[in-house]
Scaffold this motif. Structure first.
Motif: not given
Lengths: 388, 290
Positions: B137, B140, B209-212
C-alpha cells in the motif's frame, strides 16, 4: 475536541455513583452491563446508548402499563471480572428483575452463572447470541441481537453459492472462540457443498498488520473471502486484501459499524450479511429511529444503534404483557413464550418458545455499495432460515 | 516475494516504534512504557488537526509533527523531569500511569470507534505495484521510506552532531557529562521529544494504512521485543531486533500457525533475556546499572 464523550462519561459515572436502586411498586429495575469503554466499545457502546434512548423515551411517554423502567447501567469494558462485579451489584444491591448484556462474549460466563443462580433472566441485546439461547435453550437466557457467528456464516455461504458457486473461498477469523467457530463452521459448509477452501486464517487479537494473513489467503487462491469477527478485524482483513490488488468479493458480518464504514469505503465487492435493516433504506421503521435520535439531541449515529433499539422494543413488548407481578420469575415466564414485532427493522418477528430463546426463523439481508447508483443497495432481500 | 515485502514493511513498523524506546532508554535509562500510547496520540493529533484546523492533508501532517514535538517536550517537562534523581523503577511506573491516562483520555475525547483516517484526509491508500508479484500500500511504502530516513537521520544526529554527542555522553555517564557542562535536562527533553516524534510518525502511517482506534497502542507492546532483542541502548540493534521479530511473525503466519505469531516474539524475548540480557547489540555494563 469532542466534549460530548466527556459528558457521556460523567453521566455514566453519575449513574454508577448513585448507589443501589431500590425497586418501587410502580417501576421495573433492569440492569445493563455494557462495554461502554475499553477495546470493544466501538461495537457495543452505541447499541447500549440506543437501548437507553429507547427506554428513556418509554419512560417519558408514561412507562409501560403505568410502570416506569429504571435502567441501572454499569460499564464492564468487555472484561469478565468487571462483568462479574456488575452482576453481583445488580443482584445484591440493585435487586434487578432483568439483566441486559451488550458486551463481549468474554463477559457472559460470570453474568450467566450469577443470574441463573438467582433466577433472574438475561437478555443479550447487542451482544453476540450465546449458544445457550439456541435450541435446546437454557431457561433464563434470551437473545435479540441481529448477529450470530454460526447463523451468519450459514447465510454468507448460502449467498456466496447463489452468486458464485465455483469460487474458492478463504475465511478470515480473529483468535477468539466465537469468531473461529463461525468461520470453521462456514468452511465445513463450503467443503460439504463441494466448493474449494483456501483455508481459515486466524489473526491473534492485537495484530499489528493483517497483510501477511491476507497474503496467505491470496496465495492459496481465495476468490472470495468470508469474515466474521469484530468489525475492526473484518475490515482490516478486507483492507489488507485490497492493498495487495485482490479483486474478489468479501462477505462480512453486519455489525454496528457496517453501514457507516461501507458508505466511506464505497467498494461494491464488500457485502455485509445480517439481520438488521440499514438506515439508508429510509423505511418507516428507520425514519422513526432517526427521528428519535434527532429529537433526543444525543450524539449518536442511528446506523450504529439498531440492535440496542430493538432491545428496547423487546423490553417494551415483554413488560407490556406483564400483569401486576413484575418479578423476575414473571418476566421469565413472559419471555419464554412471546412473539415480538420487530417493526420493520428485521425481516420478521422474534419468536421465543420454551425450547428456543434465539428465534425460530432468522431473516438475512445482503447489502453492498453500488457504483451505478452511488449509494448503498440491497444485494439480496430478506431470506428466511429456520433455526434448528 | 510478497512475503519478503511483508517482512520489510513489518520490520519498518517495529523498527520505527522501537527507535522511540531506544532513544529514551539510551539517554536516560528510563523504559518508556507509554510509548505505544504516545504513538497513537500522534495519529489522533492528525485527526484533530484535520478536523479542527485545516483540511489540507500536507499542512495537517506538518502541524501534527509540530504538535507531537510539543507533546514529547511537555511529557518531559511536566512529568518526567520530576523523576530525575528518583529510582528508575519510579520513572518506569510513571510511564505506565501515563499510558493508562492517555488511553483513557483518548477514548473520552475521540470516542471508542474506529476512525478511517485516510478517508478523513482524502488520502488514497492505493496499492503500489513494485514487481509482478509484489504489491504494497502507499502508506506502507511511506512507512518503509520514513523508517529509513528516521534511522539515517538519528544515526547521523547521534554520531555527527554536537547535541547527538551530548546525548550519548549523558547516557554513558550522566555525572561526568553534567560536570563537563552538559545540561542533562535539555538532553533528556530532546530525547523525549525525538522519541515521541518518531512514534507519532509510526502512529500516523499505521492509521493511514489500517484505520485508528485506541487498541492500536498494543503495537507499542509488540515492538517492545524488537527493542529488547536488539539491545535497549542500540539503535542499529533495534533495527535488527525488529527484523528478527518480523521474520519470525511473517514466516509463522505463512508456514506454521498464525496464532503462534503472537506468542513467539515474546518467547524469543525471554530466550534473549536468559542468554544475553543486554540484547544482541546492547551494552552489558549499561544493563547492569539498571
Amino acid at each position: 475536541m469532542k466534549i460530548r464523550h466527556l459528558a457521556k462519561a460523567f453521566t455514566l459515572a453519575a449513574t454508577v455513583a448513585a448507589g443501589p436502586v431500590l425497586a418501587a411498586d410502580d417501576e421495573v429495575v433492569i440492569g445493563l452491563s455494557a462495554a461502554l469503554s475499553g477495546g470493544a466499545a466501538g461495537t457495543y457502546a452505541a447499541p447500549a446508548e440506543g437501548l437507553k434512548l429507547y427506554i428513556d423515551r418509554l419512560n417519558e411517554a408514561g412507562g409501560i402499563n403505568g410502570k416506569t423502567v429504571s435502567l441501572v447501567i454499569y460499564d464492564d469494558q468487555g472484561d469478565a471480572s468487571r462483568a462479574a462485579s456488575n452482576g453481583k451489584r445488580f443482584l445484591t444491591q440493585d435487586d434487578v428483575q432483568l439483566i441486559i448484556s451488550v458486551s463481549t462474549s468474554a463477559t457472559f460466563a460470570p453474568l450467566i452463572s450469577q443470574a441463573t443462580r438467582q433466577g433472574v433472566p438475561i437478555l443479550f441485546a447487542g451482544s453476540v447470541c450465546p449458544a445457550e439461547t439456541m435450541p435446546p435453550a437454557e431457561p433464563l437466557l434470551y437473545c435479540s441481537t441481529g448477529f450470530s457467528s454460526v447463523h451468519d456464516s450459514i447465510a454468507m455461504v448460502d449467498y456466496l453459492r447463489e452468486l458464485d458457486g465455483d469460487a474458492t473461498v478463504g475465511f478470515a477469523a480473529m483468535g477468539i472462540p466465537i469468531s473461529r467457530a463461525g468461520m470453521e463452521e462456514a468452511e465445513r459448509i463450503v467443503l460439504g457443498a463441494d466448493m474449494k477452501s483456501a483455508g481459515v486464517e486466524i489473526a491473534p487479537p492485537g495484530t499489528a498488520d493483517y497483510t501477511p494473513f491476507a497474503t496467505k489467503l491470496i496465495q492459496n487462491g481465495a476468490e472470495a473471502v468470508l469474515a466474521w469477527s469484530p468489525w475492526s478485524v473484518q475490515i482490516r482483513f478486507f483492507d489488507a486484501l485490497r492493498k495487495q490488488g485482490w479483486e474478489g468479493n468479501a462477505f462480512v458480518g453486519h455489525l454496528a459499524e457496517a453501514e457507516l464504514e461501507m458508505m466511506e469505503i464505497k467498494d461494491p465487492g464488500l457485502y455485509t450479511v445480517g439481520s438488521n435493516a440499514m438506515i439508508f433504506e429510509d423505511s418507516k421503521a428507520t425514519q422513526d429511529l432517526v427521528a428519535a435520535v434527532t429529537e433526543s439531541g444525543v450524539d449518536l449515529h442511528p446506523e450504529a444503534i439498531v440492535d440496542g433499539w430493538l432491545g428496547g422494543i423487546v423490553i417494551e413488548e415483554v413488560l407490556g404483557k406483564l400483569g401486576d407481578d413484575t418479578s423476575a420469575e414473571a418476566i421469565n415466564a413472559v419471555m419464554s413464550d412471546i412473539e415480538i414485532d420487530t417493526r420493520g427493522l428485521r425481516g420478521g418477528s422474534i419468536k421465543w418458545t420454551e425450547n428456543n430463546h434465539f428465534r425460530e426463523t432468522i431473516y438475512y439481508r445482503v447489502y453492498r455499495w453500488s457504483d451505478e447508483t452511488g449509494a448503498m443497495e440491497i444485494a439480496r432481500d430478506w431470506k428466511a432460515y429456520e433455526v434448528e | 516475494m510478497q512475503i519478503v515485502a511483508n517482512i520489510v514493511v513489518l520490520t519498518s513498523l517495529y523498527a520505527l516504534v522501537a527507535s522511540g524506546y531506544v532513544l529514551v532508554y539510551k539517554v536516560s535509562r528510563v523504559l518508556n512504557l507509554a510509548h505505544g500510547e504516545l504513538m497513537i496520540l500522534g495519529a489522533y493529533l492528525l485527526v484533530a488537526t484535520s478536523a479542527g484546523i485545516t483540511s489540507d492533508p500536507l499542512i495537517a501532517i506538518a502541524l501534527t509533527a509540530v504538535f507531537s514535538i510539543i507533546v514529547g517536550l511537555s511529557v518531559y517537562l511536566l512529568l518526567m523531569r520530576e523523576m530525575t534523581g528518583q529510582p528508575v523503577l519510579a520513572a518506569v511506573l510513571t510511564t505506565v500511569a501515563l499510558g493508562i491516562l492517555l488511553r483513557g483520555a483518548m477514548v473520552l475525547i475521540w470516542g471508542p470507534q474506529q476512525l478511517n483516517v485516510a478517508s478523513m484526509l482524502s488520502f488514497e491508500n492505493a496499492s503500489v505495484v513494485l514487481t509482478d508479484s509484489i504489491r504494497v500500500s502507499t502508506a506502507s511504502l511511506w512507512l518503509v521510506i520514513c523508517t529509513v530516513v528516521v534511522y539515517l537521520g538519528l544515526l547521523a544526529f547521534l554520531h555527527m552532531s554536537r547535541w547527538g554527542m551530548r546525548m550519548r555522553a549523558s547516557g554513558q555517564n550522566p555525572l561526568l557529562a553534567a560536570q563537563r557542562g552538559i545540561n542533562l535536562h535539555t538532553v533528556y527533553a530532546l530525547a523525549w521529544t525525538l522519541s515521541t516524534f518518531s512514534g507519532s510518525i509510526a502512529g500516523v502511517l499505521v492509521a493511514l494504512d489500517s484505520r485508528l482506534d485506541v487498541n492500536m497502542a498494543v503495537i507499542g507492546l509488540k515492538a517492545f521485543p524488537a527493542a529488547l532483542v536488539g539491545g535497549l541502548d542500540s539503535l542499529h540493534g533495534a533495527l535488527i531486533g525488529a527484523g528478527v521479530i518480523a521474520v519470525l511473525e511473517v514466516l509463522l503466519i505463512h508456514y506454521v500457525n498464525p496464532l503462534l505469531s503472537d506468542v513467539v516474539p515474546f518467547l524469543v524475548l525471554i530466550a534473549i533475556l536468559i542468554v544475553r540480557p543486554w540484547g544482541l547489540f546492547g551494552t552489558k555494563e549499561e544493563l547492569n546499572r539498571v
